[in-house]
Scaffold this motif. Structure first.
Motif, PDB file in Angstrom:
ATOM      1  N   SER A  95       0.843  -1.193   0.000  1.00  0.00           N
ATOM      2  CA  SER A  95       0.000   0.000   0.000  1.00  0.00           C
ATOM      3  C   SER A  95       0.884   1.250   0.000  1.00  0.00           C
ATOM      4  O   SER A  95       2.050   1.203   0.395  1.00  0.00           O
ATOM      5  N   THR A  96       0.328   2.356  -0.456  1.00  0.00           N
ATOM      6  CA  THR A  96       1.078   3.608  -0.529  1.00  0.00           C
ATOM      7  C   THR A  96       1.401   4.107   0.875  1.00  0.00           C
ATOM      8  O   THR A  96       0.558   4.086   1.766  1.00  0.00           O
ATOM      9  N   GLU A  97       2.648   4.561   1.041  1.00  0.00           N
ATOM     10  CA  GLU A  97       3.057   5.046   2.360  1.00  0.00           C
ATOM     11  C   GLU A  97       2.360   6.358   2.704  1.00  0.00           C
ATOM     12  O   GLU A  97       2.080   7.185   1.839  1.00  0.00           O
ATOM     13  N   ASN A  98       2.121   6.517   3.984  1.00  0.00           N
ATOM     14  CA  ASN A  98       1.529   7.762   4.460  1.00  0.00           C
ATOM     15  C   ASN A  98       2.611   8.671   5.011  1.00  0.00           C
ATOM     16  O   ASN A  98       3.757   8.270   5.195  1.00  0.00           O
ATOM     17  N   ARG A 135      -5.990   2.321  -6.662  1.00  0.00           N
ATOM     18  CA  ARG A 135      -6.403   0.920  -6.617  1.00  0.00           C
ATOM     19  C   ARG A 135      -6.456   0.436  -5.177  1.00  0.00           C
ATOM     20  O   ARG A 135      -5.858   1.032  -4.279  1.00  0.00           O
ATOM     21  N   ASP A 136      -7.162  -0.691  -4.975  1.00  0.00           N
ATOM     22  CA  ASP A 136      -7.125  -1.322  -3.663  1.00  0.00           C
ATOM     23  C   ASP A 136      -5.952  -2.286  -3.606  1.00  0.00           C
ATOM     24  O   ASP A 136      -5.216  -2.475  -4.580  1.00  0.00           O
ATOM     25  N   ILE A 137      -5.766  -2.913  -2.469  1.00  0.00           N
ATOM     26  CA  ILE A 137      -4.604  -3.754  -2.249  1.00  0.00           C
ATOM     27  C   ILE A 137      -4.614  -4.998  -3.137  1.00  0.00           C
ATOM     28  O   ILE A 137      -3.586  -5.630  -3.376  1.00  0.00           O
ATOM     29  N   ASP A 138      -5.787  -5.332  -3.696  1.00  0.00           N
ATOM     30  CA  ASP A 138      -5.902  -6.457  -4.618  1.00  0.00           C
ATOM     31  C   ASP A 138      -5.672  -6.052  -6.073  1.00  0.00           C
ATOM     32  O   ASP A 138      -5.791  -6.882  -6.975  1.00  0.00           O
ATOM     33  N   GLY A 139      -5.385  -4.768  -6.291  1.00  0.00           N
ATOM     34  CA  GLY A 139      -5.100  -4.299  -7.640  1.00  0.00           C
ATOM     35  C   GLY A 139      -6.310  -3.834  -8.422  1.00  0.00           C
ATOM     36  O   GLY A 139      -6.189  -3.486  -9.601  1.00  0.00           O
ATOM     37  N   GLN A 140      -7.476  -3.800  -7.768  1.00  0.00           N
ATOM     38  CA  GLN A 140      -8.686  -3.369  -8.465  1.00  0.00           C
ATOM     39  C   GLN A 140      -8.814  -1.849  -8.440  1.00  0.00           C
ATOM     40  O   GLN A 140      -8.640  -1.223  -7.387  1.00  0.00           O
ATOM     41  N   PRO A 141      -9.092  -1.208  -9.585  1.00  0.00           N
ATOM     42  CA  PRO A 141      -9.251   0.244  -9.598  1.00  0.00           C
ATOM     43  C   PRO A 141     -10.453   0.670  -8.756  1.00  0.00           C
ATOM     44  O   PRO A 141     -11.461  -0.043  -8.682  1.00  0.00           O
ATOM     45  N   VAL A 273      -2.174   3.035  -3.891  1.00  0.00           N
ATOM     46  CA  VAL A 273      -2.759   1.772  -3.460  1.00  0.00           C
ATOM     47  C   VAL A 273      -3.262   1.927  -2.041  1.00  0.00           C
ATOM     48  O   VAL A 273      -2.494   2.247  -1.115  1.00  0.00           O
ATOM     49  N   LEU A 274      -4.554   1.718  -1.834  1.00  0.00           N
ATOM     50  CA  LEU A 274      -5.172   1.895  -0.520  1.00  0.00           C
ATOM     51  C   LEU A 274      -5.347   0.553   0.188  1.00  0.00           C
ATOM     52  O   LEU A 274      -5.724  -0.436  -0.426  1.00  0.00           O
ATOM     53  N   ASP A 275      -5.090   0.566   1.470  1.00  0.00           N
ATOM     54  CA  ASP A 275      -5.282  -0.614   2.308  1.00  0.00           C
ATOM     55  C   ASP A 275      -6.753  -0.756   2.666  1.00  0.00           C
ATOM     56  O   ASP A 275      -7.513   0.213   2.657  1.00  0.00           O
ATOM     57  N   ARG A 276      -7.150  -1.979   3.000  1.00  0.00           N
ATOM     58  CA  ARG A 276      -8.529  -2.208   3.438  1.00  0.00           C
ATOM     59  C   ARG A 276      -8.766  -1.542   4.782  1.00  0.00           C
ATOM     60  O   ARG A 276      -7.881  -1.495   5.628  1.00  0.00           O
ATOM     61  N   ALA A 277      -9.971  -1.057   4.996  1.00  0.00           N
ATOM     62  CA  ALA A 277     -10.318  -0.450   6.286  1.00  0.00           C
ATOM     63  C   ALA A 277     -10.336  -1.546   7.345  1.00  0.00           C
ATOM     64  O   ALA A 277     -10.674  -2.689   7.071  1.00  0.00           O
TER      65      ALA A 277
END
Length: 277
Positions: A95-98, A135-141, A273-277
């Motif tokens: 995931s993208t760093e904050n 995208r999410d962590i699974d690569g889905q836009p 890339v966003l991590d799941r909540a």
């Protein structure tokens, strides 16, 4: 006072919080008390030094207003803000760093269309494009992700710092990703700038011979349903102060090079890339 007396004092102080009805508040308060007592003992804190610290914190609070948050600035320069962001986000690998929010975020930025410029006022800086896909962590836009963006002008100040010289919406904007997760932002090339050094936080930096510059960057606060919110920056690879950022906010993974694209515009790609909540 002996060491035993110090321990007895600490034990009595902590005992006064044993009936706190809020477990998390009790945990934080008791830990703060333990560390503050340990700090005072470690440095053998004297009364005049304690008064100086009280005066410093008082002056820090007095400088805070609707446009300036000196306590956040102090937290930033001590590295505490960066640590809190690491603890809060704790994104999974990939995931993208904050990084830090900074003291100049203002809610309520205007909505802007894909590819629209955040620049409202005249500015001598180079025009640049930041584009990419969320995208999410699974690569889905992710369609409909919101990117709340802001940065300083080429003169080195954010709009909120210069209410008489910049339009309140200058270099601020909220973008929304397309169905394919893509976004595109037009702005000016971010430049290094000094954090405010005319207050207690700046005085502390000067007393230690520290730099009070930040490298050039564009802020992003990214939100999407089902994902952790992400506060991050896009850093210009060619900017100064990447290795001595006053607020410890640089992450190597967030540094990008601006180069001419097919249309001749200075551009960079910043996929998120966003991590799941």
């Amino acid at each position: 006072m002996t060491g035993d007396a110090h321990s007895e004092l600490l034990a009595e102080v902590l005992s006064r919080y044993e009936r706190s009805p809020n477990p998390r508040l009790r945990e934080i308060t008791e830990a703060a008390i333990r560390h503050l007592h340990a700090f005072a003992e470690e440095v053998n804190l004297q009364r005049d030094e304690w008064f100086a610290g009280i005066d410093f914190l008082t002056a820090t609070g007095q400088l805070c207003d609707g446009n300036r948050q000196e306590f956040i600035l102090l937290s930033d320069t001590l590295g505490l803000s960066s640590l809190v962001e690491m603890l809060t986000h704790d994104g999974v690998e990939g995931s993208t760093e904050n990084t830090v929010l900074g003291p100049f975020y203002v809610p309520g930025s205007p909505a802007r269309a894909k590819g629209e410029s955040m620049l409202v006022d005249p500015d001598d800086g180079d025009r640049v494009v930041i584009r990419g896909t969320v995208r999410d962590i699974d690569g889905q836009p992710i369609a409909g992700a919101v990117l709340d963006c802001w940065q300083n002008a080429t003169a080195g100040f954010y709009a909120v710092q210069q209410p008489d010289e910049q339009s309140p919406e200058n270099l601020r904007g909220i973008y929304t990703t397309d169905p394919d997760g893509s976004y595109e932002i037009r702005t000016v090339r971010p430049v290094p700038y000094p954090i405010p050094s005319d207050g207690p936080a700046g005085d502390l930096l000067k007393a230690h011979g520290r730099n009070w510059m930040r490298p050039g960057h564009t802020h992003m606060w990214v939100r999407a349903d089902g994902c952790k919110e992400l506060i991050t920056h896009v850093f210009d690879e060619e900017t100064e102060h990447l290795r001595d950022d006053a607020v410890f906010g640089v992450r190597d993974s967030l540094v990008r090079r601006f180069e001419p694209d097919d249309a001749g515009e200075l551009a960079t790609t910043f996929d998120i890339v966003l991590d799941r909540a």
